[in-house]
Design a protein around this motif. Structure first.
Motif, short mmCIF file in Angstrom:
data_model
loop_
_atom_site.label_atom_id
_atom_site.label_comp_id
_atom_site.label_asym_id
_atom_site.label_seq_id
_atom_site.Cartn_x
_atom_site.Cartn_y
_atom_site.Cartn_z
N UNK A 135 -0.14 -1.33 -4.22
CA UNK A 135 -0.92 -2.51 -3.55
C UNK A 135 -1.88 -2.65 -4.54
N UNK A 136 -2.25 -3.70 -4.76
CA UNK A 136 -3.41 -4.44 -5.60
C UNK A 136 -4.04 -5.59 -4.55
N UNK A 137 -5.37 -5.60 -4.39
CA UNK A 137 -6.08 -6.68 -3.78
C UNK A 137 -5.60 -7.03 -2.46
N UNK A 138 -5.08 -5.95 -1.81
CA UNK A 138 -4.41 -6.30 -0.47
C UNK A 138 -2.99 -6.94 -0.34
N UNK A 139 -2.60 -7.20 -1.60
CA UNK A 139 -0.97 -7.57 -1.73
C UNK A 139 -0.05 -6.52 -2.44
N UNK A 166 -0.25 -7.11 2.56
CA UNK A 166 0.31 -5.80 3.20
C UNK A 166 0.56 -5.89 4.74
N UNK A 167 -0.34 -6.29 5.39
CA UNK A 167 -0.08 -6.63 6.78
C UNK A 167 1.31 -7.36 7.03
N UNK A 168 1.53 -8.15 6.41
CA UNK A 168 2.86 -9.02 6.61
C UNK A 168 4.05 -8.43 5.76
N UNK A 169 3.70 -7.55 5.07
CA UNK A 169 4.85 -7.17 4.17
C UNK A 169 6.30 -6.47 4.98
N UNK A 170 5.93 -5.54 5.83
CA UNK A 170 7.23 -4.95 6.60
C UNK A 170 8.02 -6.04 7.26
N UNK A 171 7.41 -7.04 7.99
CA UNK A 171 8.25 -7.94 8.70
C UNK A 171 9.09 -8.89 7.50
N UNK A 172 8.30 -9.14 6.47
CA UNK A 172 8.91 -9.99 5.38
C UNK A 172 10.01 -9.47 4.86
N UNK A 173 10.00 -8.01 4.54
CA UNK A 173 10.86 -7.43 4.01
C UNK A 173 12.22 -7.25 4.82
N UNK A 174 11.92 -7.00 6.06
CA UNK A 174 12.93 -7.09 6.98
C UNK A 174 13.77 -8.32 7.00
N UNK A 175 13.05 -9.39 6.88
CA UNK A 175 13.85 -10.86 7.01
C UNK A 175 14.62 -10.75 5.59
N UNK A 212 3.90 2.27 3.10
CA UNK A 212 2.49 1.72 3.17
C UNK A 212 1.63 2.84 3.74
N UNK A 213 1.91 3.33 4.84
CA UNK A 213 1.27 4.19 5.70
C UNK A 213 0.84 5.33 4.65
N UNK A 214 1.89 6.12 4.02
CA UNK A 214 1.82 6.98 3.07
C UNK A 214 0.72 6.68 2.05
N UNK A 215 0.90 5.48 1.54
CA UNK A 215 -0.15 5.30 0.40
C UNK A 215 -1.59 5.01 1.10
N UNK A 216 -1.76 4.64 2.32
CA UNK A 216 -3.21 4.41 2.92
C UNK A 216 -3.62 5.85 3.26
N UNK A 217 -2.91 6.91 3.25
CA UNK A 217 -3.49 8.35 3.45
C UNK A 217 -4.07 8.68 2.35
N UNK A 221 -6.73 4.82 -1.84
CA UNK A 221 -6.55 3.68 -0.91
C UNK A 221 -7.20 3.82 0.58
N UNK A 222 -8.37 4.17 0.83
CA UNK A 222 -9.10 4.42 1.98
C UNK A 222 -9.16 3.03 2.53
N UNK A 223 -8.73 3.18 4.11
CA UNK A 223 -8.67 1.76 4.63
C UNK A 223 -7.72 0.59 4.37
N UNK A 224 -6.77 1.07 3.76
CA UNK A 224 -5.49 0.10 3.32
C UNK A 224 -5.11 -0.71 4.66
#
Length: 224
Positions: A135-139, A166-175, A212-217, A221-224
């Motif tokens: 992830x870079x700059x929230x994307x 990032x917040x929209x990515x899982x749904x977008x990926x599924x579609x 994404x959750x793994x990266x956030x840990x 990437x604190x607070x991703x």
């Protein structure tokens, strides 16, 4: 340099299909398999009776392969193919098939297949999606596929998700997975309440969320 790895023989896979029913998977394996597979097909294209008493009339007498992928449409043929493979000790993957035996692996969709040692290189690369993300700059900057659908939807949808927030990515990926998925969208399953295409989309959506959750840990990437 690992010369043993370079000299490793490709895994021999035979695809059984009727009227091109496995072509999309064959193309995906060829495109994303990295040269690890020697693919051959057995095509059964003639008209078939509703009930087949002797599948040996249509199947080869013997099979030389490390793995068989069953995309046959006629369940009688599939059952006899599985019995033959069991006799020969050859593993079988037959997605979205109901079986009376235990030899064939029959995931709901191709991308629901869990990793399994007896499936060799195919099992290491193809099946339930496993991803790593940058992830870079929230994307979303990059999605690396460690394990994905043999039709190639995991890789194709990943390319279409680069640059998505990032917040929209899982749904977008599924579609996007639904767009590239080659499963039958009309095959509604009462038990799951979804068609195979929708089920594939949910699997990919969940896989990206896990990445994404793994990266956030990670501390980087604190607070991703």
């Amino acid at each position: 340099m690992n010369h043993l790895k370079l000299n490793k023989k490709p895994q021999r896979i035979i695809v059984f299909q009727q009227k091109g029913s496995g072509l999309n998977k064959i193309r995906g394996i060829q495109a994303f398999g990295g040269g690890r597979f020697d693919l051959k097909t057995v095509d059964i294209d003639e008209p078939l009776p509703a009930i087949i008493e002797h599948g040996r009339d249509y199947l080869p007498e013997s099979i030389e392969a490390d793995l068989v992928l069953d995309y046959l449409k006629h369940l009688d043929l599939s059952n006899d193919l599985w019995l033959l493979c069991e006799k020969l000790g050859i593993p079988v993957v037959a997605s979205n098939k109901k079986t009376t035996g235990s030899w064939a692996m029959t995931p709901r969709v191709c991308c629901a297949l869990p990793g399994h040692a007896k499936l060799g290189e195919y099992g290491k690369l193809f099946g339930a999606p496993e991803l790593e993300v940058k992830v870079k700059d929230g994307l979303i900057a990059e999605i690396s596929v460690a394990h994905g659908a043999p039709c190639g939807a995991t890789w194709e949808a990943a390319l279409e998700t680069i640059g998505v927030p990032v917040n929209d990515a899982p749904v977008h990926y599924g579609l996007k997975t639904q767009f590239f998925c080659t499963a039958n969208p009309a095959g509604w399953d009462v038990m799951y309440g979804k068609s195979p295409v929708h089920y594939a989309a949910e699997l990919h959506k969940a896989a990206l969320k896990v990445a994404i959750d793994r990266l956030a840990r990670c501390s980087e990437h604190p607070g991703l």
